[in-house]
Design a protein around this motif. Structure first.
Motif, PDB file in Angstrom:
ATOM      1  N   ALA A   1      -4.218   8.429   0.828  1.00 50.24           N
ATOM      2  CA  ALA A   1      -4.384   6.146   2.389  1.00 50.24           C
ATOM      3  C   ALA A   1      -5.696   6.943   3.060  1.00 50.24           C
ATOM      4  CB  ALA A   1      -2.856   6.818   2.066  1.00 50.24           C
ATOM      5  N   PHE A  15      -4.990   7.127  -7.728  1.00 54.15           N
ATOM      6  CA  PHE A  15      -4.828   7.170  -6.923  1.00 54.15           C
ATOM      7  C   PHE A  15      -5.804   8.762  -5.685  1.00 54.15           C
ATOM      8  CE2 PHE A  15      -2.262   9.717  -3.839  1.00 54.15           C
ATOM      9  CZ  PHE A  15      -2.238   8.772  -2.107  1.00 54.15           C
ATOM     10  N   ASN A  24       1.011  -1.211   0.272  1.00 60.49           N
ATOM     11  CA  ASN A  24      -0.114  -0.110   0.002  1.00 60.49           C
ATOM     12  C   ASN A  24       1.122   1.336  -0.147  1.00 60.49           C
ATOM     13  OD1 ASN A  24      -2.315   1.213   0.327  1.00 60.49           O
ATOM     14  ND2 ASN A  24      -2.014   1.679   2.449  1.00 60.49           N
ATOM     15  N   GLN A  38       1.710   8.246  -7.222  1.00 59.90           N
ATOM     16  CA  GLN A  38       2.210   9.909  -6.470  1.00 59.90           C
ATOM     17  C   GLN A  38       3.267  10.444  -7.880  1.00 59.90           C
ATOM     18  OE1 GLN A  38       1.322   9.611  -2.331  1.00 59.90           O
ATOM     19  NE2 GLN A  38       0.753  11.086  -2.109  1.00 59.90           N
ATOM     20  N   THR A  92      -6.538   2.376   1.331  1.00 58.11           N
ATOM     21  CA  THR A  92      -6.238   3.501  -0.134  1.00 58.11           C
ATOM     22  C   THR A  92      -7.770   3.481  -0.210  1.00 58.11           C
ATOM     23  OG1 THR A  92      -3.900   3.530  -0.237  1.00 58.11           O
ATOM     24  CG2 THR A  92      -5.355   4.399  -2.071  1.00 58.11           C
ATOM     25  N   GLU A 151      -1.897  -1.737  -9.015  1.00 57.59           N
ATOM     26  CA  GLU A 151      -0.645  -1.177  -8.312  1.00 57.59           C
ATOM     27  C   GLU A 151       0.516  -1.476  -8.900  1.00 57.59           C
ATOM     28  OE1 GLU A 151      -1.669  -5.081  -5.485  1.00 57.59           O
ATOM     29  OE2 GLU A 151       0.986  -4.664  -5.077  1.00 57.59           O
ATOM     30  N   ASN A 166       1.840   3.924  -3.684  1.00 54.53           N
ATOM     31  CA  ASN A 166       0.406   5.393  -3.014  1.00 54.53           C
ATOM     32  C   ASN A 166       1.772   6.077  -3.277  1.00 54.53           C
ATOM     33  OD1 ASN A 166      -1.370   4.024  -2.805  1.00 54.53           O
ATOM     34  ND2 ASN A 166      -2.057   4.805  -0.669  1.00 54.53           N
TER      35      ASN A 166
END
Ligand code: TMP
Length: 234
Positions: free
Chosen positions: A73, A70, A51, A59, A79, A192, A55
């Protein structure tokens, strides 16, 4: 978050509905599978690490003008992301020969490629995610040719951003898998990017810092995931 409706449970994540129709909550599990679910196990704290890593990378990509799902979180394992309609293609980018590519073409793992390659698999567990090409994907209405052109363009850019960043923390990006989704008539990066979905080799020792440690029973799986997390200073 509590009392949410489970929309979907995958091999590594659960997806829950949120009051805002455009968003879902993704919850990362410690479960690990390989070979289309034939091999099963648990990697302690993998959900937390993936996770955070995913993330962080999403970003970074946003900063380089790659649109992603995204949003924010929510907790260590959770998330909030944009709810996309997933394009049923696994997009695999390779810089160095490894895994199924090495096997298919008889090229030793670790052999450099003249240029990065892109390949597609049809995301279909029943069929075992067979290799597919753009022409077949369009013929089967899995994606339009414009969508495939966008996916290829984004994938190329993502590869270069990730390669540069990972090299700065002494990691060689061998290959990785991406998934894209449709969101309000645009294509955005979804799913992911983590040691589950990439091959990450230590630049000096060549150690595998990714899920191949689980797939191939190499041991020290947790340490490898932690090492990537630690180098990213998360
Ligand atoms: P492969 O060499 O087994 O085709 O894998 C290529 C890359 O894709 C590797 O980084 C691992 C990743 N991958 C996934 O994320 N999910 C999968 O189901 C498979 C088979 C590979």
């Amino acid at each position: 978050m509590k009392n949410l409706t489970l929309l979907y449970e995958g091999k590594a994540k659960k997806v829950y509905a949120l009051p805002c129709e455009d968003q879902v909550l993704v919850s990362y599990k410690d479960d690990a599978t390989a070979f289309n679910g034939l091999k099963k196990g648990t990697i302690h704290q993998k959900g937390i690490i993936n996770n955070a890593i995913s993330n962080h990378l999403f970003q970074l990509l946003e900063k380089h003008d790659i649109p992603t799902h995204f949003i924010k979180a929510e907790s260590e394992r959770e998330t909030i992301v944009k709810k996309v309609d997933i394009i049923p293609l696994e997009v695999i980018i390779r810089n160095i020969a490894a895994g199924s590519f090495s096997k298919r073409y008889g090229i030793a793992e670790g052999t450099g490629l003249k240029q990065p390659t892109i390949e597609f698999s049809y995301k279909n567990d029943t069929l075992g995610d067979p290799l597919i090409n753009s022409s077949i994907a369009v013929s089967l209405s899995l994606a339009t040719s414009d969508e495939i052109a966008a996916v290829k363009e984004y994938s190329k850019k993502i590869n270069s951003v990730l390669q540069t960043y990972l090299a700065s923390i002494q990691i060689q990006l061998i290959d990785f898998k991406l998934e894209f989704g449709r969101f309000h008539n645009t294509i955005i990066l979804a799913d992911e990017i983590s040691p589950d979905t990439c091959r990450l080799w230590d630049m000096t020792t060549g150690d595998h810092l990714d899920k191949d440690r689980f797939r191939r029973d190499l041991g020290n799986i947790e340490d490898a995931y932690h090492e990537v997390y630690r180098r990213m200073k998360l």
